[in-house]
Every structure is written in structure tokens, then in C-alpha cells.
Design a protein around this motif. Structure first.
Motif, PDB file in Angstrom:
ATOM      1  N   PRO A  35       0.828  -1.215   0.000  1.00 21.81           N
ATOM      2  CA  PRO A  35       0.000   0.000   0.000  1.00 21.81           C
ATOM      3  C   PRO A  35       0.861   1.265   0.000  1.00 21.81           C
ATOM      4  N   GLY A  36       0.554   2.153  -0.932  1.00 19.50           N
ATOM      5  CA  GLY A  36       1.262   3.425  -1.015  1.00 19.50           C
ATOM      6  C   GLY A  36       2.504   3.395  -1.875  1.00 19.50           C
ATOM      7  N   LEU A  37       2.954   2.196  -2.277  1.00 17.70           N
ATOM      8  CA  LEU A  37       4.153   2.050  -3.105  1.00 17.70           C
ATOM      9  C   LEU A  37       3.879   1.101  -4.260  1.00 17.70           C
ATOM     10  N   VAL A  38       4.563   1.332  -5.362  1.00 15.48           N
ATOM     11  CA  VAL A  38       4.498   0.424  -6.500  1.00 15.48           C
ATOM     12  C   VAL A  38       5.931   0.007  -6.845  1.00 15.48           C
ATOM     13  N   PRO A  39       6.342  -1.186  -6.412  1.00 14.45           N
ATOM     14  CA  PRO A  39       7.651  -1.683  -6.810  1.00 14.45           C
ATOM     15  C   PRO A  39       7.634  -2.068  -8.289  1.00 14.45           C
ATOM     16  N   VAL A  40       8.698  -1.723  -9.003  1.00 17.36           N
ATOM     17  CA  VAL A  40       8.822  -1.990 -10.437  1.00 17.36           C
ATOM     18  C   VAL A  40      10.197  -2.612 -10.668  1.00 17.36           C
ATOM     19  N   ARG A  41      10.234  -3.684 -11.488  1.00 14.92           N
ATOM     20  CA  ARG A  41      11.521  -4.322 -11.776  1.00 14.92           C
ATOM     21  C   ARG A  41      11.558  -4.813 -13.222  1.00 14.92           C
ATOM     22  N   ASP A  42      12.758  -5.138 -13.656  1.00 18.42           N
ATOM     23  CA  ASP A  42      12.999  -5.722 -14.972  1.00 18.42           C
ATOM     24  C   ASP A  42      12.851  -7.231 -14.826  1.00 18.42           C
ATOM     25  N   SER A  43      11.925  -7.840 -15.556  1.00 17.70           N
ATOM     26  CA  SER A  43      11.690  -9.275 -15.402  1.00 17.70           C
ATOM     27  C   SER A  43      12.893 -10.120 -15.818  1.00 17.70           C
ATOM     28  N   LYS A  44      13.777  -9.574 -16.632  1.00 11.26           N
ATOM     29  CA  LYS A  44      14.976 -10.307 -17.039  1.00 11.26           C
ATOM     30  C   LYS A  44      16.008 -10.366 -15.915  1.00 11.26           C
ATOM     31  N   ASP A  45      15.832  -9.570 -14.876  1.00  9.26           N
ATOM     32  CA  ASP A  45      16.762  -9.523 -13.749  1.00  9.26           C
ATOM     33  C   ASP A  45      15.971  -9.540 -12.435  1.00  9.26           C
ATOM     34  N   PRO A  46      15.253 -10.645 -12.155  1.00  6.30           N
ATOM     35  CA  PRO A  46      14.385 -10.672 -10.987  1.00  6.30           C
ATOM     36  C   PRO A  46      15.104 -10.544  -9.649  1.00  6.30           C
ATOM     37  N   GLU A  47      16.385 -10.838  -9.618  1.00  4.36           N
ATOM     38  CA  GLU A  47      17.154 -10.686  -8.381  1.00  4.36           C
ATOM     39  C   GLU A  47      17.795  -9.301  -8.294  1.00  4.36           C
ATOM     40  N   GLY A  48      17.657  -8.510  -9.346  1.00  6.18           N
ATOM     41  CA  GLY A  48      18.246  -7.175  -9.381  1.00  6.18           C
ATOM     42  C   GLY A  48      17.407  -6.172  -8.609  1.00  6.18           C
ATOM     43  N   PRO A  49      17.772  -4.920  -8.711  1.00  8.33           N
ATOM     44  CA  PRO A  49      17.073  -3.880  -7.957  1.00  8.33           C
ATOM     45  C   PRO A  49      15.666  -3.628  -8.484  1.00  8.33           C
ATOM     46  N   ALA A  50      14.843  -3.109  -7.620  1.00  5.04           N
ATOM     47  CA  ALA A  50      13.495  -2.675  -7.989  1.00  5.04           C
ATOM     48  C   ALA A  50      13.364  -1.206  -7.603  1.00  5.04           C
ATOM     49  N   LEU A  51      12.652  -0.480  -8.406  1.00  5.12           N
ATOM     50  CA  LEU A  51      12.323   0.903  -8.058  1.00  5.12           C
ATOM     51  C   LEU A  51      11.024   0.882  -7.282  1.00  5.12           C
ATOM     52  N   CYS A  52      10.967   1.612  -6.192  1.00  8.32           N
ATOM     53  CA  CYS A  52       9.730   1.713  -5.415  1.00  8.32           C
ATOM     54  C   CYS A  52       9.196   3.126  -5.584  1.00  8.32           C
ATOM     55  N   ILE A  53       8.106   3.216  -6.312  1.00 10.77           N
ATOM     56  CA  ILE A  53       7.541   4.514  -6.680  1.00 10.77           C
ATOM     57  C   ILE A  53       6.320   4.793  -5.817  1.00 10.77           C
ATOM     58  N   PRO A  54       6.234   5.975  -5.216  1.00 12.96           N
ATOM     59  CA  PRO A  54       5.046   6.314  -4.425  1.00 12.96           C
ATOM     60  C   PRO A  54       3.793   6.254  -5.298  1.00 12.96           C
ATOM     61  N   ASP A  55       2.723   5.735  -4.726  1.00 11.16           N
ATOM     62  CA  ASP A  55       1.465   5.588  -5.453  1.00 11.16           C
ATOM     63  C   ASP A  55       1.018   6.904  -6.085  1.00 11.16           C
ATOM     64  N   GLY A  56       1.224   8.012  -5.395  1.00 11.76           N
ATOM     65  CA  GLY A  56       0.820   9.316  -5.916  1.00 11.76           C
ATOM     66  C   GLY A  56       1.575   9.740  -7.167  1.00 11.76           C
ATOM     67  N   ALA A  57       2.768   9.210  -7.378  1.00 13.07           N
ATOM     68  CA  ALA A  57       3.540   9.501  -8.584  1.00 13.07           C
ATOM     69  C   ALA A  57       3.272   8.463  -9.678  1.00 13.07           C
ATOM     70  N   TRP A  58       2.914   7.251  -9.285  1.00  4.14           N
ATOM     71  CA  TRP A  58       2.680   6.174 -10.239  1.00  4.14           C
ATOM     72  C   TRP A  58       1.464   6.454 -11.117  1.00  4.14           C
ATOM     73  N   ARG A  59       0.387   6.889 -10.521  1.00  7.77           N
ATOM     74  CA  ARG A  59      -0.848   7.114 -11.288  1.00  7.77           C
ATOM     75  C   ARG A  59      -0.669   8.161 -12.390  1.00  7.77           C
ATOM     76  N   PRO A  60      -0.071   9.323 -12.127  1.00  5.57           N
ATOM     77  CA  PRO A  60       0.157  10.277 -13.219  1.00  5.57           C
ATOM     78  C   PRO A  60       1.118   9.732 -14.287  1.00  5.57           C
ATOM     79  N   PHE A  61       2.096   8.933 -13.874  1.00 10.87           N
ATOM     80  CA  PHE A  61       3.013   8.331 -14.833  1.00 10.87           C
ATOM     81  C   PHE A  61       2.265   7.390 -15.782  1.00 10.87           C
ATOM     82  N   ILE A  62       1.425   6.532 -15.238  1.00  6.76           N
ATOM     83  CA  ILE A  62       0.651   5.599 -16.073  1.00  6.76           C
ATOM     84  C   ILE A  62      -0.286   6.360 -16.999  1.00  6.76           C
ATOM     85  N   THR A  63      -0.907   7.415 -16.520  1.00  7.01           N
ATOM     86  CA  THR A  63      -1.777   8.240 -17.368  1.00  7.01           C
ATOM     87  C   THR A  63      -0.979   8.815 -18.538  1.00  7.01           C
ATOM     88  N   ALA A  64       0.233   9.288 -18.266  1.00  2.00           N
ATOM     89  CA  ALA A  64       1.083   9.851 -19.325  1.00  2.00           C
ATOM     90  C   ALA A  64       1.495   8.769 -20.322  1.00  2.00           C
TER      91      ALA A  64
END
Length: 76
Positions: A35-64
Motif C-alpha cells: 500500500p502506497g508504493l508500486v515496486p517496479v523491476r525488470d523481469s529479465k533480472d528478478p534478483e536485481g534492484p526494484a524501483l519503489c515509486i510512491p502511489d501518488g507519482a505512479w498514477r500520473p506516470f501511467i496516465t502519461a
């Protein structure tokens, strides 16, 4: 004692973005488990880093993205 600010993503359930490339080359995965975060990762590197984006920033990004605001320009 040093506190860790790292989010434990070991139990995250990942799903491929509907905008990922169908041939498996450009796959982005997201998790809806935090809740409140959207972790995002590259499926080709599942053990690699993930970006954790605040929900409030994720929604405008998806709209764009859906409105093609980030379309490629200049033939690249």
C-alpha cells in the motif's frame, strides 16, 4: 544500531505490465502488494534492484504512458 530502509520484496507477487513487449525483450513487472508504493523491476533480472515509486507519482506516470506522452521521437 543502523536501521535499514530497504523494503523486503521477497514475498512480492509480480505481474508483467500490459505495456511490456510481447517477445520477452522489454518486460516490466510491478507488484500490487505494498500500500502506497508500486515496486517496479525488470523481469529479465528478478534478483536485481526494484524501483519503489510512491502511489501518488505512479498514477500520473501511467496516465502519461497511456496518452503516449513518452512516445519515441526522431526515429529512435
Amino acid at each position: 544500531m543502523k536501521r535499514s530502509n530497504r523494503l523486503d520484496l521477497n514475498s512480492a507477487r509480480w505481474r508483467k505490465s500490459s505495456y511490456s513487449n510481447g517477445d520477452g525483450a522489454d518486460c516490466v513487472e510491478v507488484s500490487d502488494d505494498f500500500p502506497g508504493l508500486v515496486p517496479v523491476r525488470d523481469s529479465k533480472d528478478p534478483e536485481g534492484p526494484a524501483l519503489c515509486i510512491p502511489d501518488g507519482a505512479w498514477r500520473p506516470f501511467i496516465t502519461a504512458v497511456k496518452s503516449a506522452a513518452f512516445s519515441r521521437r526522431g526515429g529512435r
